[in-house]
Design a protein around this motif. Structure first.
Motif, PDB file in Angstrom:
ATOM      1  N   SER A  99       0.818  -1.213   0.000  1.00 29.12           N
ATOM      2  CA  SER A  99       0.000   0.000   0.000  1.00 29.12           C
ATOM      3  C   SER A  99       0.850   1.261   0.000  1.00 29.12           C
ATOM      4  O   SER A  99       0.471   2.280  -0.595  1.00 29.12           O
ATOM      5  CB  SER A  99      -0.946  -0.009   1.213  1.00 29.12           C
ATOM      6  OG  SER A  99      -1.975  -0.974   1.026  1.00 29.12           O
ATOM      7  N   LEU A 104      -0.627   5.338  -1.033  1.00 28.68           N
ATOM      8  CA  LEU A 104      -1.808   5.687  -0.245  1.00 28.68           C
ATOM      9  C   LEU A 104      -1.492   6.723   0.826  1.00 28.68           C
ATOM     10  O   LEU A 104      -2.373   7.473   1.252  1.00 28.68           O
ATOM     11  CB  LEU A 104      -2.402   4.432   0.408  1.00 28.68           C
ATOM     12  CG  LEU A 104      -3.347   3.603  -0.448  1.00 28.68           C
ATOM     13  CD1 LEU A 104      -3.829   2.377   0.307  1.00 28.68           C
ATOM     14  CD2 LEU A 104      -4.536   4.437  -0.903  1.00 28.68           C
ATOM     15  N   HIS A 105      -0.265   6.763   1.283  1.00 36.28           N
ATOM     16  CA  HIS A 105       0.141   7.696   2.337  1.00 36.28           C
ATOM     17  C   HIS A 105       0.733   8.999   1.790  1.00 36.28           C
ATOM     18  O   HIS A 105       0.964   9.933   2.560  1.00 36.28           O
ATOM     19  CB  HIS A 105       1.204   7.029   3.214  1.00 36.28           C
ATOM     20  CG  HIS A 105       2.493   6.822   2.488  1.00 36.28           C
ATOM     21  ND1 HIS A 105       2.579   6.032   1.343  1.00 36.28           N
ATOM     22  CD2 HIS A 105       3.736   7.335   2.674  1.00 36.28           C
ATOM     23  CE1 HIS A 105       3.831   6.056   0.901  1.00 36.28           C
ATOM     24  NE2 HIS A 105       4.543   6.833   1.690  1.00 36.28           N
ATOM     25  N   PHE A 127      -8.076   4.127  -2.255  1.00 36.19           N
ATOM     26  CA  PHE A 127      -8.375   3.831  -0.846  1.00 36.19           C
ATOM     27  C   PHE A 127      -9.649   2.980  -0.728  1.00 36.19           C
ATOM     28  O   PHE A 127      -9.707   2.031   0.062  1.00 36.19           O
ATOM     29  CB  PHE A 127      -8.538   5.143  -0.083  1.00 36.19           C
ATOM     30  CG  PHE A 127      -8.424   5.011   1.406  1.00 36.19           C
ATOM     31  CD1 PHE A 127      -7.199   5.146   2.036  1.00 36.19           C
ATOM     32  CD2 PHE A 127      -9.543   4.764   2.185  1.00 36.19           C
ATOM     33  CE1 PHE A 127      -7.087   5.034   3.417  1.00 36.19           C
ATOM     34  CE2 PHE A 127      -9.447   4.650   3.558  1.00 36.19           C
ATOM     35  CZ  PHE A 127      -8.220   4.789   4.181  1.00 36.19           C
ATOM     36  N   THR A 130      -8.817  -0.606  -1.723  1.00 33.90           N
ATOM     37  CA  THR A 130      -7.952  -1.280  -0.755  1.00 33.90           C
ATOM     38  C   THR A 130      -8.709  -1.605   0.526  1.00 33.90           C
ATOM     39  O   THR A 130      -8.446  -2.628   1.165  1.00 33.90           O
ATOM     40  CB  THR A 130      -6.717  -0.426  -0.439  1.00 33.90           C
ATOM     41  OG1 THR A 130      -6.065  -0.060  -1.655  1.00 33.90           O
ATOM     42  CG2 THR A 130      -5.730  -1.183   0.431  1.00 33.90           C
ATOM     43  N   SER A 131      -9.651  -0.766   0.900  1.00 35.02           N
ATOM     44  CA  SER A 131     -10.433  -1.039   2.114  1.00 35.02           C
ATOM     45  C   SER A 131     -11.251  -2.315   1.985  1.00 35.02           C
ATOM     46  O   SER A 131     -11.601  -2.935   2.993  1.00 35.02           O
ATOM     47  CB  SER A 131     -11.359   0.146   2.422  1.00 35.02           C
ATOM     48  OG  SER A 131     -12.387   0.268   1.452  1.00 35.02           O
ATOM     49  N   CYS A 135      -8.642  -3.201   6.375  1.00 38.75           N
ATOM     50  CA  CYS A 135      -8.686  -1.803   6.810  1.00 38.75           C
ATOM     51  C   CYS A 135      -7.693  -1.474   7.919  1.00 38.75           C
ATOM     52  O   CYS A 135      -7.359  -0.304   8.095  1.00 38.75           O
ATOM     53  CB  CYS A 135     -10.096  -1.448   7.290  1.00 38.75           C
ATOM     54  SG  CYS A 135     -11.289  -1.214   5.948  1.00 38.75           S
ATOM     55  N   LEU A 138      -4.687   0.396   6.944  1.00 38.32           N
ATOM     56  CA  LEU A 138      -4.973   1.706   6.378  1.00 38.32           C
ATOM     57  C   LEU A 138      -4.924   2.805   7.438  1.00 38.32           C
ATOM     58  O   LEU A 138      -4.764   3.984   7.107  1.00 38.32           O
ATOM     59  CB  LEU A 138      -6.337   1.708   5.696  1.00 38.32           C
ATOM     60  CG  LEU A 138      -6.461   0.835   4.442  1.00 38.32           C
ATOM     61  CD1 LEU A 138      -7.854   0.934   3.866  1.00 38.32           C
ATOM     62  CD2 LEU A 138      -5.421   1.230   3.398  1.00 38.32           C
ATOM     63  N   LEU A 141      -1.629   4.581   7.459  1.00 37.89           N
ATOM     64  CA  LEU A 141      -1.462   5.244   6.172  1.00 37.89           C
ATOM     65  C   LEU A 141      -2.339   6.488   6.089  1.00 37.89           C
ATOM     66  O   LEU A 141      -1.932   7.515   5.544  1.00 37.89           O
ATOM     67  CB  LEU A 141      -1.782   4.272   5.039  1.00 37.89           C
ATOM     68  CG  LEU A 141      -0.895   3.023   4.976  1.00 37.89           C
ATOM     69  CD1 LEU A 141      -1.333   2.114   3.851  1.00 37.89           C
ATOM     70  CD2 LEU A 141       0.570   3.411   4.819  1.00 37.89           C
ATOM     71  N   THR A 142      -3.544   6.411   6.642  1.00 41.82           N
ATOM     72  CA  THR A 142      -4.423   7.576   6.719  1.00 41.82           C
ATOM     73  C   THR A 142      -3.772   8.690   7.526  1.00 41.82           C
ATOM     74  O   THR A 142      -3.729   9.855   7.108  1.00 41.82           O
ATOM     75  CB  THR A 142      -5.767   7.179   7.355  1.00 41.82           C
ATOM     76  OG1 THR A 142      -6.551   6.474   6.396  1.00 41.82           O
ATOM     77  CG2 THR A 142      -6.556   8.397   7.809  1.00 41.82           C
ATOM     78  N   ASP A 306     -11.322   9.661   4.763  1.00 45.13           N
ATOM     79  CA  ASP A 306     -10.917   8.256   4.688  1.00 45.13           C
ATOM     80  C   ASP A 306     -11.886   7.347   5.428  1.00 45.13           C
ATOM     81  O   ASP A 306     -12.141   6.218   5.005  1.00 45.13           O
ATOM     82  CB  ASP A 306      -9.504   8.087   5.256  1.00 45.13           C
ATOM     83  CG  ASP A 306      -8.427   8.473   4.251  1.00 45.13           C
ATOM     84  OD1 ASP A 306      -8.786   8.955   3.161  1.00 45.13           O
ATOM     85  OD2 ASP A 306      -7.233   8.297   4.551  1.00 45.13           O
ATOM     86  N   ALA A 310     -13.605   4.270   3.559  1.00 43.50           N
ATOM     87  CA  ALA A 310     -13.441   2.901   4.046  1.00 43.50           C
ATOM     88  C   ALA A 310     -14.788   2.260   4.347  1.00 43.50           C
ATOM     89  O   ALA A 310     -15.009   1.078   4.048  1.00 43.50           O
ATOM     90  CB  ALA A 310     -12.559   2.887   5.289  1.00 43.50           C
TER      91      ALA A 310
END
Length: 550
Positions: A99, A104-105, A127, A130-131, A135, A138, A141-142, A306, A310
């Motif tokens: 990721s 994503l980050h 996002f 990927t969710s 999750c 994530l 990364l969020t 996000d 998600a």
């Protein structure tokens, strides 16, 4: 050559469909394909590859293992020395590595020609897909992505940290941040006595140099404790300050952070959430000493998007699994998908997932355009709490209903839907609970009535003939909420439903928006799914939004 017909025969014999696996999550989702149609071709090709990956058996195994083997805290080493290390399963690192490689980050802050003017939308699709896989990973990364919004308040800190934050080379080593190829950033706001009331935070910060403070206190919830630094709030002599607090000092020693325990959470189990105490921890001031809440809110706003994305993603994955099961299982002489009650339950859920997905993506679009469009700036300010509230609120009930469509098979841990169900409540709780979102809407209403007027005018335009009546209901709800703070949820729910209908109409969703308007805006009281009547072609809705795999 493998004879696939034998698998089909076996499935028919067992009356058990194949698992929802190996089906492209992007290509099988007409709505997200339509929403991303205007993006660069290279981005759409990336989504196509990501859609294949997230449902692959290999990726699903990584998600399963990461959640079945949650992180472990090691406070001390073999000599009795304090180490404060959290160990993760290799599957976690594999998910993080991939990721981060996709950005994503970091992609919001990169000058990527393919996403010029649409960086939020480009990342939102990534996002959302990927969710549907996992999750927990994530979360860091969020926070890492959103942290730049807070760090920008201190150009000196930004110059030093941003290159490491934006690196796509995942580095899980426990070394001083600036010695690593890439870093991740966590967040610490919640305290025992304060909870959501961040103004009641007791952690303190004393100035020791220009822009440098020593922090002492505790955080009741600090997610992703192996992050390389944390954005924290603490009281200074001049008011609440926002700080970037490294986990390790430049010589590799601990920066005064001592993890007390990891939380044993209902879901989000692959991700570590800690309780931490700290004493004389060095931190860098972000912004002005008394502007901490304002500074961190720029970060929180991005994390709320996000949460909405998600929630839409895991609802989509859960309902996809339910529809797939109903197409491949028979009961009472028919496929489940052809049983009228089941069809209407699925179609009713499909309407909410479509609205949630459209709203989250519309919010990303507003973020992209806010700097140049007053209407989009108004939408971003008014609708961020509304969309975060509604998407996250409806997810647990919807995923439970999808689980019921699978019967007993939906209630076993081997199915991804069980993980989605346990994950669903967290997005409504983190980054502002439902009541906090409702109060935020009231705050905007009291200070920026013109923003509301602009957003509601857009609803009326997009809804066409039903717009006038919808606006009348919204204005009545606004007047009620202005008199009675306890009515704020009535307002935020009406705003969410009106926005969902308006966005589906703007997208030209035809029969989908007709059904949504009639059942959500003009319908009677309802507490469960399956309340569509015969006026709406439930089979059409399901087949359009969840086409059968070819």
């Amino acid at each position: 050559m493998i004879d696939m017909s034998r698998d089909d025969e076996k499935n028919a014999e067992l009356n058990q469909p194949s698992l929802w696996s190996g089906i492209n999550a992007y290509r099988s989702d007409p709505l997200i394909v339509d929403l991303t149609a205007g993006l660069n071709r290279s981005l759409r090709e990336e989504y196509d590859a990501l859609g294949r990956y997230v449902t692959s058996p290999e990726a699903q195994d990584l998600a399963r293992m990461a959640n079945e083997s949650p992180p472990k805290l090691r406070t001390h080493g073999p000599r009795g020395e304090r180490i404060d290390q959290v160990e993760f399963h290799p599957a976690w690192h594999a998910l993080m590595r991939r990721s981060m490689a996709t950005g994503l980050h970091s992609s919001l802050w990169e000058a990527v020609p393919e996403a010029r003017g649409s960086s939020h939308r480009a990342r939102a699709a990534r996002f959302y897909l990927t969710s549907q896989l996992e999750c927990g990973h994530l979360c860091p990364l969020t926070m890492t992505s959103a942290s730049i919004a807070a760090i920008m308040a201190s150009p000196r800190v930004q110059k030093e940290w941003a290159p490491k934050i934006l690196s796509r080379k995942y580095d899980s080593s426990s070394k001083p941040a600036l010695q690593k190829t890439a870093v991740t950033i966590g967040m610490g706001m919640t305290e025992k006595q304060a909870g959501t009331d961040v103004r009641a935070i007791r952690s303190s910060a004393e100035r020791v140099g220009e822009g440098v403070f020593r922090l002492s206190g505790h955080k009741w919830f600090m997610s992703a404790p192996m992050s390389d630094a944390f954005v924290m709030l603490a009281q200074t002599r001049d008011g609440m300050g926002c700080f970037l607090v490294p986990r390790l000092l430049e010589d590799g020693s601990a920066n005064g952070l001592r993890f007390q325990r990891l939380k044993d959470k209902v879901g989000n189990r692959s991700n570590a959430s800690s309780e931490v105490e700290f004493n004389d921890a060095f931190g860098y001031l972000l912004g002005e000493p008394g502007d901490g809440i304002r500074t961190i809110l720029d970060m929180v706003t991005l994390t709320r998007l996000d949460c909405a994305l998600a929630s839409a993603g895991i609802m989509r994955a859960s309902l996809s699994e339910a529809v797939h099961n109903c197409r491949g299982r028979t009961a009472f002489g028919k496929n489940l998908i052809d049983q009228p009650l089941m069809t209407r339950v699925l179609a009713d859920m499909a309407l909410d997932v479509a609205a949630a997905t459209s709203l989250a993506y519309r919010l990303a679009e507003a973020f992209d355009k806010a700097a140049t469009s007053p209407a989009d700036a108004a939408y971003a300010r008014v609708m961020t709490p509304v969309i975060k509230y509604w998407n996250c609120k409806i997810a647990p009930a919807l995923i439970y209903e999808a689980m019921e469509c699978l019967g007993g098979n939906g209630y076993i841990e081997e199915r991804p839907i069980a993980r989605h169900y346990r994950e669903a409540p967290v997005n409504a709780i983190w980054e502002g609970s439902g009541n906090v979102m409702a109060l935020d809407v009231l705050r905007v209403l009291s200070r920026g009535r013109d923003l509301f007027d602009m957003v509601i005018a857009g609803f009326e335009r997009d809804l066409g003939p039903s717009g006038k009546k919808t606006v009348e209901v919204l204005r009545a709800a606004m007047a009620l909420a202005e008199r009675d703070e306890g009515a704020a949820r009535l307002l935020i729910e009406q705003l969410a439903l009106a926005a969902g209908a308006a966005e589906l109409a703007r997208l030209g969703a035809g029969k989908i928006v007709d059904a949504f308007v009639e059942t959500r805006l003009a319908g009677g009281w309802r507490s469960t799914y399956g309340m569509l009547d015969a006026r709406f072609d439930a089979s059409y809705i399901v087949d359009l939004l969840y086409p059968a795999a070819s």
